[in-house]
Structures are given as C-alpha cells and as structure tokens.
Scaffold this motif. Structure first.
Motif, PDB file in Angstrom:
ATOM      1  N   LEU A  30       9.256  28.217  30.390  1.00 44.70           N
ATOM      2  CA  LEU A  30       9.948  27.891  31.635  1.00 44.70           C
ATOM      3  C   LEU A  30       9.199  28.422  32.859  1.00 44.70           C
ATOM      4  N   PRO A  31       8.687  29.667  32.852  1.00 46.60           N
ATOM      5  CA  PRO A  31       7.863  30.107  33.992  1.00 46.60           C
ATOM      6  C   PRO A  31       6.651  29.210  34.225  1.00 46.60           C
ATOM      7  N   ALA A  32       6.019  28.719  33.152  1.00 50.81           N
ATOM      8  CA  ALA A  32       4.877  27.822  33.330  1.00 50.81           C
ATOM      9  C   ALA A  32       5.298  26.541  34.028  1.00 50.81           C
ATOM     10  N   LEU A  33       6.482  26.022  33.695  1.00 55.52           N
ATOM     11  CA  LEU A  33       6.993  24.828  34.364  1.00 55.52           C
ATOM     12  C   LEU A  33       7.248  25.101  35.846  1.00 55.52           C
ATOM     13  N   PHE A  34       7.786  26.284  36.134  1.00 55.26           N
ATOM     14  CA  PHE A  34       8.006  26.672  37.527  1.00 55.26           C
ATOM     15  C   PHE A  34       6.684  26.716  38.291  1.00 55.26           C
ATOM     16  N   VAL A  35       5.652  27.299  37.685  1.00 53.19           N
ATOM     17  CA  VAL A  35       4.357  27.428  38.348  1.00 53.19           C
ATOM     18  C   VAL A  35       3.761  26.053  38.627  1.00 53.19           C
ATOM     19  N   LEU A  36       3.787  25.167  37.643  1.00 56.33           N
ATOM     20  CA  LEU A  36       3.247  23.819  37.846  1.00 56.33           C
ATOM     21  C   LEU A  36       3.996  23.088  38.956  1.00 56.33           C
ATOM     22  N   THR A  37       5.311  23.259  38.986  1.00 49.84           N
ATOM     23  CA  THR A  37       6.104  22.619  40.041  1.00 49.84           C
ATOM     24  C   THR A  37       5.749  23.168  41.408  1.00 49.84           C
ATOM     25  N   SER A  38       5.559  24.482  41.508  1.00 50.22           N
ATOM     26  CA  SER A  38       5.219  25.090  42.794  1.00 50.22           C
ATOM     27  C   SER A  38       3.830  24.654  43.267  1.00 50.22           C
ATOM     28  N   LEU A  39       2.879  24.514  42.328  1.00 52.22           N
ATOM     29  CA  LEU A  39       1.544  24.050  42.712  1.00 52.22           C
ATOM     30  C   LEU A  39       1.600  22.629  43.260  1.00 52.22           C
ATOM     31  N   ALA A  40       2.377  21.774  42.596  1.00 53.30           N
ATOM     32  CA  ALA A  40       2.507  20.398  43.070  1.00 53.30           C
ATOM     33  C   ALA A  40       3.234  20.341  44.411  1.00 53.30           C
ATOM     34  N   THR A  41       4.285  21.134  44.559  1.00 50.84           N
ATOM     35  CA  THR A  41       5.040  21.147  45.817  1.00 50.84           C
ATOM     36  C   THR A  41       4.192  21.667  46.962  1.00 50.84           C
ATOM     37  N   GLY A  42       3.470  22.767  46.715  1.00 45.83           N
ATOM     38  CA  GLY A  42       2.610  23.312  47.768  1.00 45.83           C
ATOM     39  C   GLY A  42       1.525  22.344  48.190  1.00 45.83           C
ATOM     40  N   SER A  43       0.904  21.683  47.222  1.00 43.37           N
ATOM     41  CA  SER A  43      -0.156  20.718  47.536  1.00 43.37           C
ATOM     42  C   SER A  43       0.395  19.540  48.332  1.00 43.37           C
ATOM     43  N   ALA A  44       1.636  19.143  48.075  1.00 41.65           N
ATOM     44  CA  ALA A  44       2.233  18.025  48.807  1.00 41.65           C
ATOM     45  C   ALA A  44       2.654  18.433  50.213  1.00 41.65           C
ATOM     46  N   LEU A  45       3.227  19.620  50.364  1.00 37.79           N
ATOM     47  CA  LEU A  45       3.743  20.020  51.671  1.00 37.79           C
ATOM     48  C   LEU A  45       2.646  20.294  52.682  1.00 37.79           C
ATOM     49  N   VAL A  46       1.484  20.758  52.234  1.00 41.23           N
ATOM     50  CA  VAL A  46       0.413  21.044  53.206  1.00 41.23           C
ATOM     51  C   VAL A  46      -0.151  19.760  53.808  1.00 41.23           C
ATOM     52  N   ARG A  47       0.128  18.630  53.171  1.00 43.52           N
ATOM     53  CA  ARG A  47      -0.345  17.351  53.689  1.00 43.52           C
ATOM     54  C   ARG A  47       0.754  16.571  54.412  1.00 43.52           C
ATOM     55  N   TRP A  48       1.942  17.103  54.430  1.00 43.82           N
ATOM     56  CA  TRP A  48       3.084  16.391  55.014  1.00 43.82           C
ATOM     57  C   TRP A  48       3.419  17.001  56.365  1.00 43.82           C
ATOM     58  N   ASP A  49       3.429  16.177  57.372  1.00 45.60           N
ATOM     59  CA  ASP A  49       3.724  16.650  58.730  1.00 45.60           C
ATOM     60  C   ASP A  49       4.856  15.813  59.308  1.00 45.60           C
ATOM     61  N   PRO A  50       6.090  16.045  58.872  1.00 44.56           N
ATOM     62  CA  PRO A  50       7.200  15.199  59.314  1.00 44.56           C
ATOM     63  C   PRO A  50       7.655  15.548  60.735  1.00 44.56           C
ATOM     64  N   GLN A  51       8.316  14.600  61.359  1.00 43.93           N
ATOM     65  CA  GLN A  51       8.939  14.837  62.648  1.00 43.93           C
ATOM     66  C   GLN A  51      10.328  15.440  62.418  1.00 43.93           C
ATOM     67  N   LEU A  52      10.461  16.723  62.721  1.00 44.76           N
ATOM     68  CA  LEU A  52      11.718  17.416  62.452  1.00 44.76           C
ATOM     69  C   LEU A  52      12.630  17.343  63.649  1.00 44.76           C
ATOM     70  N   PRO A  53      13.940  17.274  63.419  1.00 41.82           N
ATOM     71  CA  PRO A  53      14.882  17.252  64.557  1.00 41.82           C
ATOM     72  C   PRO A  53      14.841  18.568  65.320  1.00 41.82           C
ATOM     73  N   PRO A  54      15.198  18.531  66.603  1.00 41.95           N
ATOM     74  CA  PRO A  54      15.143  19.744  67.430  1.00 41.95           C
ATOM     75  C   PRO A  54      16.007  20.883  66.892  1.00 41.95           C
ATOM     76  N   ALA A  55      17.102  20.554  66.241  1.00 37.84           N
ATOM     77  CA  ALA A  55      17.981  21.619  65.734  1.00 37.84           C
ATOM     78  C   ALA A  55      17.323  22.432  64.635  1.00 37.84           C
ATOM     79  N   VAL A  56      16.327  21.855  63.970  1.00 35.92           N
ATOM     80  CA  VAL A  56      15.674  22.541  62.855  1.00 35.92           C
ATOM     81  C   VAL A  56      14.463  23.339  63.317  1.00 35.92           C
ATOM     82  N   GLU A  57      13.874  22.961  64.427  1.00 38.97           N
ATOM     83  CA  GLU A  57      12.615  23.569  64.875  1.00 38.97           C
ATOM     84  C   GLU A  57      12.670  25.089  65.017  1.00 38.97           C
ATOM     85  N   PRO A  58      13.800  25.683  65.492  1.00 41.94           N
ATOM     86  CA  PRO A  58      13.813  27.159  65.587  1.00 41.94           C
ATOM     87  C   PRO A  58      13.647  27.865  64.248  1.00 41.94           C
TER      88      PRO A  58
END
Length: 458
Positions: A30-58
C-alpha cells in the motif's frame, strides 16, 4: 467445461487468493501505491496552471522560488525522519506483541490498514516534495522563474495531513497493543471466517462419508513442502468425477505437509481398479490446493482459535503471570465456539449429481475445536481457580446454543476433565467453587439454557 480450463481457472483463483493474503500482510504494497500516486500527481500538477477563482487565491502559495525550495526541502527532510521513526516504532510494537502475546498475532499488525496508510502518506509526501522540487527554477540572473504555486500548495496540504497522521499513528499503536484490542480483532476475523467456511447450518442431512474404498488405493504425494493454506474442494470434486475417481485429502487446512509425503488418496469410484493415471490425478490435486510458508486465515478456522489460545497460554506463563488476560481470552473463545456450534463442522464430503462422493476434505469436528480451546489453557492454568472457572463458563455459554447429542458429550468430557484438574490442583474451597460452576453447566446442558437459580450464582 473441459478439465484443462477448469484446472487453469482453479489454479489462478488459488494463486490470486494467496497473492492477496501476501499483499494484505505486507508493509510495502500500500505505501508503494501511495508513492506511485504521489509521483504521478506531482508530475501532473507542475504542468497545470489553472485559472483559480479570487476566493481561492489567498490560500495558494505565493512565495519566491527560494522560498518554495526551502519549504519543500524542509518537508522532504522531515518526512524521511518521521518515516524512519514510524518504522522503528512499528518494529518495536511487533517485538512487544510477539513477546507478550504470541508470534502468531503479528499478522494482525502487518495487515493493519491504519499503519499501512500512515506509512504510505509519509512516503508519498516525501516523494511528492522531491517531484515538485526538481522543477522549481529562478532566482539566478538570466533564468526564468518557475514556481508551480498549486503544486507547492498541495505539498503544504500533504504536510499538514502527515502531521495529523503522526498523531493518529501514536494513538492507534498504543491502543492496538492493548490485549483487549488484539483479542477483539482476532475474534471478529474468526467469526467472519466461520461464516465463510461453515456457511451451512446444522439443519439438513449431511453427505455420508462412506465411499466404499477398495483395497487398491493410490497415494498421491505432495509436490512441495509448506502449510496447506487453501483447498478448492468443489473444483477438486468436479475433476475427480471427470477422472472417474474419489479423492480424499489427508492433511487438514493449516497442517504442514512435507514434499513427497502423502497429500491425498484416490481410488476408482465404480469399484476395484485404477482411477485414471497416477500422474494425472497428482497434477489435479496439486492444482486445487495452495501451499505457503506460513499459516493464514484464508480458510483456517483453527488458526484463528490458535491465536486466541496462544494469548491465553502466554498470559499464564511465569514471565507474565496474567490470569486476567487468560480469562478474557476464554470469553472471546466462547464467542467463536458459540458460532461454530451452530454450523456443520467435521469432514467435508462433496458429491456429484448421482450422489456419489467425489472429494473428501478432513476438518476438525466440534469436539476437536473444544480440545483446541480448552486443553492447553487448562493445563497451564491448573493452579488458578479463575482460569478453571473461566473454562467452565465458556462451556456453559456454548451449552446454551448446541443442539446435538455429540456436542453435549463433548462438553461433558471437558467439564469432567476440568473438575478433575480442580480436585487435584486446588484447595477444598476453590475446588468447591469449580464444582459449583460445573454443576451449573450440567444443568444448562440438560435444560438448554442457564437455570433461573443462576441469576445470582455467577
């Protein structure tokens, strides 16, 4: 269905069951599954630049590249330290449980989902931090600044979750090391296993075991050594029918079988002669059984009871001298035995459509389960009145739910042996108390429930 397809499917299901049991009891899956998921999530988020609503920006990280690097570096270093601490505490807990309770309860600690999730979260946070950290750039002359703000913010959230998980882990570990928690967990698993293995109730007529075995019987040796963990008895019966044979397994589930020793016997179902070829039947039996390096609770009800009995015996050892835990163990054994008493136990025979027995698997009968639950605890607790009364109280509980003459005989045998031990080992007053408890159990056997006079007797 042809024999080849059936055998292949059986082998696959048994192997999958064994693999699932192995993964459940591993601290890495199960920890190995967590690690693989985190690697995939991190790799995806560093390339994603969404337009966030003003209420979330702070709430989004708005620091410099140096600040982001410092933050994620601190997170990665802290997670490695905390993970090492968590593994150390887990190993200490395993050692304590093995010493104080029984080595056979360690599987419960290894299969604990809470521990696996906490370890997985710590390792996933570390892997996520270094995944995001590698893309942060800026702060040097001529280098374009790259700060994945959303990814860094998620890293902060994972860190806060890891802090909460650390607090939970300490609380969970301290609670799990308590005897009552271990007993309750094993009892719950045992009750589920009884329902799964002995689904049939005592109602209805059992299949007779008489199979008219001829003098010419083939002994089918085991191909490998190990504990017999699981048997597909219905699939084995189907294959035995196709070979015109009867197959009777020798070892019970949970027994250790040596390679080359007899695993099963077979003979022709229609009379004297040879049922198929020895090699074919040997392969058929091998494809319908599962061996492993350790006992599991996949189909082994006796192993569940063995864990509880070992805790009670360990509590009565001179190193611990804890008869209270032994008495508590008897209470949990009572719950499992009451469930077993309402199921059809003993050898299991599977017949074909013509009501000919095709496969027989040995299993303990009700008396066998009583011996497993009573004998060792009675032997090691012979000098402690509370333990002997606890055994009789357990037998009294079971006496209220039984329904056959064989079950009553088995309980009476255990009552007789317990009172004989009390007469030999205890003084007159304590022995009298044990006799009184046995008398109450005997009345319960006769009437099917505790007598009204027992309201204030216990």
């Amino acid at each position: 269905m042809g024999s080849t397809g059936s055998t292949g499917g059986t082998r696959a299901w048994l192997r999958l069951g064994a693999l699932w049991e192995y993964l459940r009891a591993s601290l890495w899956a199960l920890p190995a599954l967590f690690v693989l998921t985190s690697l995939a999530t991190g790799s995806a988020l560093v390339r994603w630049d969404p337009q966030l609503p003003p209420a979330v920006e702070p709430w989004i990280f708005g620091g410099t590249p140096d600040g982001a690097r410092s933050l994620l570096s601190a997170v990665a270093g802290a997670m490695i330290t905390v993970t090492a601490l968590t593994f150390s505490l887990t190993i200490i807990a395993l050692q304590m449980a093995s010493t104080q309770f029984s080595p056979r309860v360690l599987r419960g600690f290894l299969t604990d989902r809470g521990n696996q999730i906490v370890l997985g979260l710590f390792l996933a946070t570390f892997a996520y931090a270094i995944t995001v950290l590698r893309v942060i750039r800026g702060g040097e002359q001529g280098v374009e600044e790259v700060v994945p703000q959303l990814a860094v913010t998620v890293g902060v959230g994972l860190t806060l979750a890891a802090i909460g998980a650390l607090v939970y882990f300490i609380h969970h570990l301290a609670k799990k090391l308590q005897a009552q928690s271990i007993l309750q967990e094993i009892t719950g698993d045992a009750l589920e296993l009884v329902d799964e293995v002995f689904g049939e109730s005592l109602k209805g007529d059992p299949i007779p075991l008489a199979t008219n075995a001829p003098e010419e019987i083939q002994a089918l040796p085991a191909e490998r050594s190990g504990y017999l963990q699981a048997v597909d008895i219905h699939g084995l019966a189907d294959q035995a029918r196709e070979h015109g044979a009867v197959v009777r397994l020798r070892p019970q589930i949970g027994a250790y079988v040596a390679a080359g020793s007899t695993l099963a016997w077979s003979w022709n179902a229609d009379g004297p002669g040879t049922a198929g070829r020895d090699g074919d039947l040997r392969a058929v039996v091998a494809d319908h059984v599962q061996f492993g390096a350790e006992r599991t609770m996949q189909q082994d009800v006796s192993f569940a009871l063995r864990q509880l009995v070992d805790i009670g015996v360990k509590a009565l050892s001179s190193g611990l001298n804890d008869p209270t835990t032994a008495v508590d163990t008897l209470g949990h054994l009572s719950a499992v035995l009451c469930r077993i008493a309402t199921r059809r136990v003993g050898p299991l025979a599977i017949a074909d459509d013509a009501d000919r027995v095709r496969a027989v698997m040995p299993r303990p009968d009700f008396a066998g389960y009583l011996h497993l639950c009573c004998d060792q605890i009675r032997r090691y607790g012979a000098s402690e009145p509370a333990v002997l009364r606890g055994i009789i109280s357990m037998l009294t509980d079971v006496a209220e739910v039984i329904s056959t003459a064989e079950q009553r005989m088995a309980i009476r045998e255990q009552l007789r042996r317990t009172t004989e031990v009390a007469e030999r080992s205890l003084d007159a007053r304590d022995a009298s108390a044990v006799r009184s408890a046995a008398s109450l159990a005997e009345q319960t056997l006769r009437h099917g429930r505790r007598p009204d006079s027992a309201v204030f007797a216990e």
